[in-house]
Design a protein around this motif. Structure first.
Motif, PDB file in Angstrom:
ATOM      1  N   ASP A 169       0.811  -1.221   0.000  1.00  0.00           N
ATOM      2  CA  ASP A 169       0.000   0.000   0.000  1.00  0.00           C
ATOM      3  C   ASP A 169       0.845   1.271   0.000  1.00  0.00           C
ATOM      4  OD1 ASP A 169      -2.304  -1.489  -0.025  1.00  0.00           O
ATOM      5  OD2 ASP A 169      -2.602  -1.417   2.161  1.00  0.00           O
ATOM      6  N   ASP A 170       2.005   1.223   0.665  1.00  0.00           N
ATOM      7  CA  ASP A 170       2.823   2.437   0.721  1.00  0.00           C
ATOM      8  C   ASP A 170       3.699   2.619  -0.522  1.00  0.00           C
ATOM      9  OD1 ASP A 170       4.823   0.567   1.021  1.00  0.00           O
ATOM     10  OD2 ASP A 170       5.425   1.201   3.025  1.00  0.00           O
ATOM     11  N   GLY A 171       3.675   1.647  -1.442  1.00  0.00           N
ATOM     12  CA  GLY A 171       4.365   1.786  -2.712  1.00  0.00           C
ATOM     13  C   GLY A 171       5.874   1.756  -2.660  1.00  0.00           C
ATOM     14  N   HIS A 172       6.446   1.211  -1.570  1.00  0.00           N
ATOM     15  CA  HIS A 172       7.906   1.247  -1.480  1.00  0.00           C
ATOM     16  C   HIS A 172       8.584   0.174  -2.334  1.00  0.00           C
ATOM     17  CE1 HIS A 172       7.326  -2.078   1.443  1.00  0.00           C
ATOM     18  NE2 HIS A 172       8.565  -2.398   1.115  1.00  0.00           N
ATOM     19  N   SER A 173       7.809  -0.799  -2.810  1.00  0.00           N
ATOM     20  CA  SER A 173       8.388  -1.840  -3.662  1.00  0.00           C
ATOM     21  C   SER A 173       7.332  -2.315  -4.655  1.00  0.00           C
ATOM     22  CB  SER A 173       8.887  -3.023  -2.822  1.00  0.00           C
ATOM     23  OG  SER A 173       7.789  -3.737  -2.260  1.00  0.00           O
TER      24      SER A 173
END
Length: 343
Positions: free
Chosen positions: A67-71
């Motif tokens: 959800d946080d888009g870090h990967s």
């Protein structure tokens, strides 16, 4: 290290003694394989033709993103029906919320011979992707650029941007103005070095005002990372321009206001191209898929003044074809390490 296996009657390596082992080709093994840009283009084009003829399978890729888009991670399975090879490609990128120097990227390709039922090789897929993607852009340009195109602009100097101009010159040799926009000095130096390596004496113009440069470009290849400040709008493009999206660098208007939309795969565009959606979250329909264009069953361009948008997403059948060619070269040269994986 292993030597070249004996050949069977059907010209395939005799790997019967290696049913429980896997040839591993690391980054240095793959980097040492010599292949011309023209051969890469030919291998990729043949993979598209095979797919268009219904002889290969290229299912939609699977994507996982927190959800946080870090990967982000992808998995792609496919089969080349001419080479008779099955393969699985995986890609994992970490640190998307950080600068480029802090990001981590790993991608592998595992090939199986669908005649013998034996593994062929597992390899670092980084170089394959760095060659395959600009080769596809070059093919898109060959089929869809306006007649008499003479200028090209590449946005981005990362992995996909560094070979974009040499590949474009391979399919459009009449290009005489080559432009690049980037913010990383090392990347710009690499672009110059790659161009000099493949086309000695050719010069590239570094442009700072990317929107002004787009107004003079017949072909625009957007291959920048997601943090690029570049965002060319449809109004910035000249009449008849071809814009090719590989990464980032052009705004959604270039897609939504295009006279014609081409995609390597409409299904994949709807999975990975969501950042180009309009305010309602919609993407326009695709007018033609590229495999059909390569096969001659659709056209890339209908008129000289069309503004065309082309979405270049990786199809695993092109990775399979190029990866298999690399595996053949590696076997011939005795490269790689045998790992007793299934013992």
């Amino acid at each position: 290290m292993t030597g070249t296996p004996a050949r069977t009657d059907d010209n395939r390596p005799d790997t019967s003694a290696h049913a429980t082992t896997l040839r591993i080709l690391g980054t240095s093994d793959v980097a040492g394989l010599d292949i011309s840009l023209a051969e890469v283009v030919d291998v990729v084009e043949r993979a598209y033709r095979t797919l268009a003829d219904g002889k290969s399978a290229n299912p939609r890729k699977l994507t996982v993103k927190p959800d946080d888009g870090h990967s982000v991670s992808y998995a792609m399975l496919g089969r080349d029906g001419v080479r008779e090879v099955v393969a699985i490609k995986t890609s994992y990128k970490h640190g998307l919320d950080r600068g480029r120097d802090e990001q981590r990227y790993y991608t592998t390709l595992t090939l199986y011979d669908d005649v013998t039922g034996l593994p062929v090789a597992m390899m670092d897929c980084g170089r394959i992707g760095s060659l395959r993607t600009p080769a596809v852009s070059a093919l898109l340009a060959r089929e869809s650029a306006a007649p008499g195109s003479r200028s090209a602009l590449v946005i981005g100097t990362g992995t996909q941007g560094r070979l974009a101009l040499p590949f474009l010159l391979t399919t459009l040799p009449d290009l005489d103005r080559l432009m690049v926009h980037g913010t990383h000095p090392d990347g710009l130096a690499a672009v110059r070095a790659q161009l000099e390596h493949f086309y000695p004496g050719r010069e590239v113009e570094v442009v700072e005002d990317v929107r002004a440069a787009a107004a003079d470009a017949d072909v625009v290849v957007a291959a920048a990372g997601q943090h690029t400040p570049a965002a060319i709008e449809a109004a910035d493009l000249k009449t008849g321009a071809l814009s090719i999206l590989v990464g980032h660098g052009i705004a959604p208007s270039t897609l939504h206001e295009a006279d014609r939309v081409i995609a390597t795969s409409e299904a994949q565009m709807r999975v990975t191209g969501t950042d180009m959606a309009d305010a309602d979250g919609d993407l326009p329909p695709v007018d033609a898929e590229f495999p059909e264009i390569v096969a001659g069953r659709a056209v890339g361009r209908r008129s000289a003044d069309e503004r065309i948008f082309a979405y270049n997403s990786g199809l695993v059948v092109t990775d399979i074809a190029l990866g298999h060619r690399f595996a053949q070269l590696a076997v011939e040269q005795g490269l790689g390490t045998r790992v007793p994986l299934w013992q």
